[in-house]
Enzyme design. Structure first.
Site, PDB file in Angstrom:
ATOM      1  N   LYS A 119      -9.048  -6.427 -10.894  1.00 57.88           N
ATOM      2  CA  LYS A 119      -9.383  -5.046 -11.243  1.00 57.88           C
ATOM      3  C   LYS A 119      -9.843  -4.273 -10.007  1.00 57.88           C
ATOM      4  O   LYS A 119      -9.516  -3.094  -9.832  1.00 57.88           O
ATOM      5  CB  LYS A 119     -10.473  -5.034 -12.321  1.00 57.88           C
TER       6      LYS A 119
ATOM      7  N   CYS B 113       7.681  -0.835  16.709  1.00 56.80           N
ATOM      8  CA  CYS B 113       7.674   0.359  15.855  1.00 56.80           C
ATOM      9  C   CYS B 113       6.298   0.715  15.304  1.00 56.80           C
ATOM     10  O   CYS B 113       5.784   1.806  15.549  1.00 56.80           O
ATOM     11  CB  CYS B 113       8.656   0.186  14.694  1.00 56.80           C
TER      12      CYS B 113
END
Length: 437
Positions: A210, A268
């Protein structure tokens, strides 16, 4: 099924109404008499779409009533949901006074009950709360043993305010953390008709999920806002940019890149993060989320270095040191930084990566290794066996399939530091240490 629900706030009221609507016999329990009266009058104690009509119909059908009497509720049901609040304390920790109080009441209520009872925690609680708080309190107050005399499960809810009834019937998933199979089976039977994945797991994993969900949702909102602010500063429609971004369900909105492991690198990601952060600074934008990514990545590298140091062995073998398996690209490879730092600390290294062969490297990669990290090229070996025979500590640096059986090849004295989870193993025996598992 006969079910009691302790706590008739948001989650409890929705759960009570929807379960009664499914045909179950529900007893709601709450210390606030006003809530009890509202439920028994067929009225909702909360404001939420559709729940008022659902509760009204359930009360008329005599499938739902409420009481302040915990003993009555426990005696007449086989399963109890605990749905009380867990508000924040000033230091950010959870205030568990309501959970403690109701667990004690529940335990006392079934102390003399002959039939087995199952207690299900629906409240949002931190990992460890079930074992360290919930179970001990119920055991002490009832005089019974969890897993044998009574069952305990954790069943986190995924209800959003405003769409809670829809979410109850259409959950993204159903997660059950259980102490025993019998209790898990009983709880799982409630969700037989739900068209959603059913995951049964241990208590701590169920407690954690959760928090992972909600933090991820918060991060998504913050990320989208920072991209939107940057786009506005550049005269670009941020909504249009994010619409295009979300159309990529292979890499962007997907499970890609969401497995714990080592730091990112390559030609990158670091470069583009720096460039966008620089542009944002020129626009006088403060982007704390985007600006925290590279420092967070740096800390993961530090964590990997520290794991090797803590093993106490000076002879180290690095298996895989390109930034990604199947490539020969060493530019901004995080494992190269680990190597350089260990060299600086006097470690005796041997490096093996079948994709990084100095004789076959060309272009930018050859230039990088010869001009930026020439000292590393001298430590490279041509076979896995050479690295294995040298090392007292082995570091798995990338996910090359060649390393998948490495745990079967090491001798009993060798230690393994795994930065990529090359095998389905978990840290704990002192011989194998995974960076995030």
């Amino acid at each position: 099924m006969k079910i009691s629900i302790f706590g008739l706030g948001y989650v409890g009221a929705v759960s009570a109404g929807c379960l009664a609507n499914e045909g179950h016999q529900i007893i709601g329990v709450d210390p606030v008499q006003t809530k009890i009266d509202l439920i028994n009058q067929g009225r909702t104690p909360i404001i939420e779409k559709e729940i008022g009509e659902i509760i009204e119909n359930a009360v008329k059908a005599e499938r739902l009533h409420a009481t302040t009497n915990a003993e009555e509720a426990i005696e007449n049901t086989q399963l109890s949901f605990i749905c009380v609040g867990t508000p924040s304390q000033s230091n950010g920790n959870l205030d568990l006074k309501y959970v403690r109080r109701v667990c004690e009441r529940v335990g006392l209520a079934f102390k003399n009950k002959k039939n087995r009872h199952v207690v299900v925690i629906r409240s949002t609680i931190l990992p460890g709360t079930m074992r360290n708080v919930v179970i001990p309190i119920i055991e002490e107050s009832s005089g019974k043993t969890a897993g044998n005399d009574f069952g305990v499960c954790n069943n986190p809810e995924f209800l959003r305010e405003g769409t809670a009834v829809y979410d109850f019937y259409n959950p993204p998933k159903t997660v059950i953390g259980e102490t025993d199979t019998l209790s898990g089976d009983l709880l799982a039977s409630l969700y037989d008709k739900m068209d959603a994945p059913l995951i049964r797991t241990d208590l701590e994993t169920a407690e954690m999920i959760k928090y992972v969900d909600n933090v991820w949702h918060a991060l998504k909102i913050g990320f989208a806002n920072e991209i939107g602010n940057t786009c506005k500063g550049l005269g670009i429609d941020g909504h249009r940019v994010m619409e295009i971004f979300c159309q990529d369900t292979k890499l962007n909105i997907s499970s890609s890149y969401l497995k714990p492991g080592f730091a990112f690198g390559g030609s990158c990601l670091p470069k583009d993060l720096r460039a966008l952060a620089y542009k944002a600074r020129n626009l006088d934008l403060d982007l704390p989320i985007l600006n925290a990514i590279l420092p967070s990545n740096k800390r993961q590298i530090e964590r990997g270095i520290q794991m090797v140091i803590e093993k106490g062995n000076k002879k180290v073998g690095i298996l895989g040191f390109s930034f990604k398996a199947g490539t020969d690209d060493l530019r901004e490879s995080p494992i190269v930084e680990v190597i350089e730092r260990l060299i600086g600390k006097g470690y005796d290294l041997r490096l093996y990566d079948r994709n990084v062969n100095l004789a076959s490297l060309v272009g930018a990669n050859r230039d990088y290794i010869l001009n930026h990290i020439p000292h590393i090229s001298k430590l490279m070996v041509e076979s896995l066996d050479e690295a294995l025979s040298h090392a007292d500590t082995l570091v798995i640096g990338n996910g090359d399939p060649e390393f998948q059986t490495i745990l079967d090849q090491v001798n009993p004295e060798q230690l393994v530091v795994d930065l990529v989870r090359i095998a389905d193993a978990q840290s704990g025996d002192g011989k194998y240490d995974g960076i995030c598992w």
